[in-house]
Design a protein around this motif. Structure first.
Motif, PDB file in Angstrom:
ATOM      1  N   ARG A  65       0.833  -1.194   0.000  1.00 42.64           N
ATOM      2  CA  ARG A  65       0.000   0.000   0.000  1.00 42.64           C
ATOM      3  C   ARG A  65       0.873   1.251   0.000  1.00 42.64           C
ATOM      4  NH1 ARG A  65      -0.142  -4.543   1.496  1.00 42.64           N
ATOM      5  NH2 ARG A  65       0.106  -4.172   3.681  1.00 42.64           N
ATOM      6  N   ALA A  67       1.388   3.689   1.972  1.00 41.87           N
ATOM      7  CA  ALA A  67       1.180   4.129   3.357  1.00 41.87           C
ATOM      8  C   ALA A  67       2.504   4.649   3.903  1.00 41.87           C
ATOM      9  CB  ALA A  67       0.670   2.966   4.209  1.00 41.87           C
ATOM     10  N   TRP A  79      10.012  -0.212  13.761  1.00 41.65           N
ATOM     11  CA  TRP A  79       8.757  -0.158  13.006  1.00 41.65           C
ATOM     12  C   TRP A  79       7.634   0.161  13.997  1.00 41.65           C
ATOM     13  CZ3 TRP A  79       6.432  -5.217  10.565  1.00 41.65           C
ATOM     14  CH2 TRP A  79       5.378  -4.884   9.714  1.00 41.65           C
ATOM     15  N   ALA A  88      -0.005   5.266  10.189  1.00 43.95           N
ATOM     16  CA  ALA A  88       0.467   5.627   8.858  1.00 43.95           C
ATOM     17  C   ALA A  88      -0.567   6.526   8.208  1.00 43.95           C
ATOM     18  CB  ALA A  88       0.674   4.371   8.018  1.00 43.95           C
ATOM     19  N   GLN A  90      -2.217   6.925   4.525  1.00 45.56           N
ATOM     20  CA  GLN A  90      -2.297   6.159   3.282  1.00 45.56           C
ATOM     21  C   GLN A  90      -3.066   6.943   2.213  1.00 45.56           C
ATOM     22  OE1 GLN A  90      -3.480   1.688   1.667  1.00 45.56           O
ATOM     23  NE2 GLN A  90      -3.207   1.995   3.841  1.00 45.56           N
ATOM     24  N   HIS A 101      -4.925  -8.687   1.094  1.00 47.10           N
ATOM     25  CA  HIS A 101      -3.993  -9.385   1.975  1.00 47.10           C
ATOM     26  C   HIS A 101      -4.643  -9.527   3.344  1.00 47.10           C
ATOM     27  CE1 HIS A 101      -3.400  -5.106   2.789  1.00 47.10           C
ATOM     28  NE2 HIS A 101      -2.954  -5.452   3.979  1.00 47.10           N
ATOM     29  N   ARG A 109      -8.942   2.277  10.329  1.00 45.40           N
ATOM     30  CA  ARG A 109      -8.739   3.423   9.429  1.00 45.40           C
ATOM     31  C   ARG A 109      -9.588   4.567   9.956  1.00 45.40           C
ATOM     32  NH1 ARG A 109      -5.300  -0.026   6.943  1.00 45.40           N
ATOM     33  NH2 ARG A 109      -6.388  -2.009   6.914  1.00 45.40           N
ATOM     34  N   ASP A 156      -4.042   5.046   9.054  1.00 48.42           N
ATOM     35  CA  ASP A 156      -4.080   3.652   9.481  1.00 48.42           C
ATOM     36  C   ASP A 156      -3.555   3.585  10.908  1.00 48.42           C
ATOM     37  OD1 ASP A 156      -4.518   2.297   6.807  1.00 48.42           O
ATOM     38  OD2 ASP A 156      -2.595   3.253   6.369  1.00 48.42           O
ATOM     39  N   LEU A 158      -2.373   0.340  13.582  1.00 47.77           N
ATOM     40  CA  LEU A 158      -2.244  -1.118  13.756  1.00 47.77           C
ATOM     41  C   LEU A 158      -1.456  -1.437  15.024  1.00 47.77           C
ATOM     42  CD1 LEU A 158      -1.527  -0.455  10.429  1.00 47.77           C
ATOM     43  CD2 LEU A 158      -1.930  -2.906  10.374  1.00 47.77           C
TER      44      LEU A 158
HETATM   45  C1  1HN Z   1      -1.192  -2.423   6.360  1.00 48.09           C
HETATM   46  O1  1HN Z   1      -1.441  -3.707   6.081  1.00 48.09           O
HETATM   47  C2  1HN Z   1      -2.017  -1.448   5.833  1.00 48.09           C
HETATM   48  O2  1HN Z   1      -3.666  -2.917   5.058  1.00 48.09           O
HETATM   49  C3  1HN Z   1      -1.750  -0.126   6.115  1.00 48.09           C
HETATM   50  O3  1HN Z   1      -3.717  -0.920   4.336  1.00 48.09           O
HETATM   51  C4  1HN Z   1      -0.688   0.255   6.880  1.00 48.09           C
HETATM   52  C5  1HN Z   1       1.224  -0.333   8.229  1.00 48.09           C
HETATM   53  C6  1HN Z   1       2.027  -1.294   8.763  1.00 48.09           C
HETATM   54  C7  1HN Z   1       1.802  -2.627   8.503  1.00 48.09           C
HETATM   55  C8  1HN Z   1       0.746  -3.018   7.711  1.00 48.09           C
HETATM   56  C9  1HN Z   1      -3.198  -1.799   5.014  1.00 48.09           C
HETATM   57  C10 1HN Z   1       0.154  -0.703   7.421  1.00 48.09           C
HETATM   58  C11 1HN Z   1      -0.092  -2.056   7.162  1.00 48.09           C
END
Ligand code: 1HN
Length: 342
Positions: A65, A67, A79, A88, A90, A101, A109, A156, A158
Motif C-alpha cells: 500500500r 502508506a 517499526w 500511517a 495512506q 492481503h 482506518r 491507518d 495497527l
Molecule cells: C497495512 O497492512 C495497511 O492494510 C496499512 O492498508 C498500513 C502499516 C504497517 C503494517 C501493515 C493496510 C500498514 C499495514
C-alpha cells in the motif's frame, strides 16, 4: 606487567561469556514508573499534506500500500509509532486498488479526505467518507479500492509492534488483487449499526466488533447530543467506539475513541499506562505533554507514550475534535492499567 584480574571481574567475565547477567548489573531497569523510549511527537498536517501530495506521483501503489508510516524518533528506526502501535497516512488515487492481503495485526482506518472509496473486509465492501472509522480486524482479508475521481487519504492504526513483541506476526498476500466482494455493501452496518439493538440470531461472538463501519454522521450526532454534559475534567466529552455485541473495545488490542474539547475548554492533566496516537479531526488547541507544549490543528497526528503527563486546551473559536487509538485493552486485561489523575 598486567594487574592481577580480580575474582569479581573473572566472575563477571564467566557469566557474560555464557549469556548470563547479574541482577545487580541491570537493576536500574526496574524503574519506579514507566520510562518509555518513545517520545511525545507531532507530525503536522502542513508536512503530511505535502507528503501526501508528493507521494501520489513519487510512488506507485504496487503490491504494497502507499502508506507513509510514522516512526517515533525515540525508537531508533523501529517499526513503531509508540511501543505497541504503528500509525500511517495512506493515499489511494482514483482507479487504484491496494492488493488484498491479511495479517495477524489488527488495523483501523480513520478517513481524512476523499469520499466514496472502499475497504473490502472479508468480502464486505465498506464505503468510506471523511470522519468514518473503519475496522480491519486481525486475519480478515482486505483490499482498498478507489472507484471515485477523488484522491482518498486516511490514517491507518495497527498493533504491529505489539504483535512483533509477542512473536505472533503472520502475513499472507491474496492470490487475486481483489478478494471476492460477495457480501452486501456496508452489510455489517445494516446488521449491527443500530446502537443498543443488536441481532439475536447471529451466533458468532468474535473478539472484534462485527460492525466494520462507524459512520461520521453518527459520531458527530453523539458528540453534539452530549455537548452540554459535564464530561470528564481530564478528557472533555470522550466517547469510545464499542463492540456492537459486547459493548467492550472494538478490538481486543486497541481502544478507539473520539473526544470533543469544547470551545474555551481546558482539561486537567493526567497520565495513564499505555500509549496512544491522536489525530486532530477538527479545530485547534494546545496539549502540554511532559512539560512541552504541542500546538495542534486539523490533520495533525501526535504520538503519546505511556505515562506521559498531558492535557488538552481548545485554542480556537470552534469545538475541537480528536480521534485516538490506544493499547488500553491490553493493559487492562493484564492488570497493568494505572492512571494518575492528580
Ligand atoms: C497495512 O497492512 C495497511 O492494510 C496499512 O492498508 C498500513 C502499516 C504497517 C503494517 C501493515 C493496510 C500498514 C499495514
Amino acid at each position: 606487567m598486567n594487574a592481577p584480574v580480580k575474582a569479581e571481574d573473572r566472575f563477571h567475565q564467566l557469566i557474560h561469556q555464557n549469556h548470563m547477567w547479574g541482577l545487580w548489573e541491570i537493576a536500574s531497569q526496574m524503574t519506579p514508573h514507566p520510562r518509555p523510549e518513545a517520545v511525545p511527537y507531532q507530525w503536522k498536517w502542513s508536512l503530511l499534506k505535502e507528503v501526501v501530495k508528493q507521494s501520489s506521483t513519487a510512488v506507485p501503489v504496487g503490491d504494497e500500500r502507499r502508506a507513509m508510516q510514522l516512526f517515533n524518533p525515540g525508537l531508533n528506526g523501529q517499526w513503531a509509532t509508540t511501543n505497541t502501535l504503528i500509525a500511517a497516512v495512506q493515499v489511494l488515487l482514483p482507479g487504484e486498488v491496494a492488493r488484498a492481503h491479511r495479517h495477524s495485526p489488527a488495523a483501523i482506518r480513520f478517513i481524512i479526505e476523499g469520499h466514496g472509496a472502499y475497504t473490502a473486509v472479508e468480502g464486505e465492501k465498506v464505503i468510506m467518507q471523511p470522519g468514518d472509522f473503519v475496522l480491519t480486524p486481525a486475519w480478515q482479508w482486505h483490499d482498498h479500492g478507489n472507484e471515485t475521481n477523488e484522491t482518498v487519504v486516511w490514517m491507518d492504526g495497527l498493533d504491529v509492534p505489539l504483535t512483533k513483541a509477542l512473536n505472533a506476526m503472520f502475513f499472507e498476500m491474496h492470490q487475486d488483487t481483489k478478494a471476492s466482494h460477495g457480501k452486501p455493501v456496508n452489510g455489517s452496518k445494516a446488521l449491527y449499526g443500530h446502537g443498543k439493538l443488536t441481532p439475536t440470531w447471529t451466533k458468532e461472538r468474535p473478539l472484534f466488533s462485527p460492525l466494520m463501519l462507524y459512520s461520521w454522521d453518527q459520531t458527530a450526532e453523539a458528540l453534539h447530543d452530549l455537548r452540554s454534559h459535564d464530561g470528564s475534567p481530564h478528557d472533555g466529552i470522550l466517547l469510545e467506539y464499542t463492540h456492537a455485541q459486547t459493548g467492550g473495545p472494538v478490538l481486543p488490542t486497541m481502544s478507539c475513541r473520539v473526544q470533543m474539547i469544547r470551545k474555551g475548554e481546558k482539561t486537567k492533566a493526567k497520565r495513564v499506562t499505555g500509549s496512544s496516537v491522536f489525530h486532530v479531526v477538527q479545530g485547534r488547541g494546545r496539549s502540554v505533554i511532559n512539560g512541552q507544549p504541542f500546538d495542534w490543528e486539523k490533520g495533525d497526528i501526535i504520538a503519546l507514550p505511556s505515562w506521559a503527563q498531558h492535557d488538552f486546551a481548545n485554542a480556537g473559536n470552534e469545538d475541537a475534535i480528536l480521534f485516538s487509538i490506544s493499547d488500553r485493552p491490553v493493559l487492562e486485561a493484564l492488570g497493568f492499567y494505572r492512571e494518575d489523575l492528580s
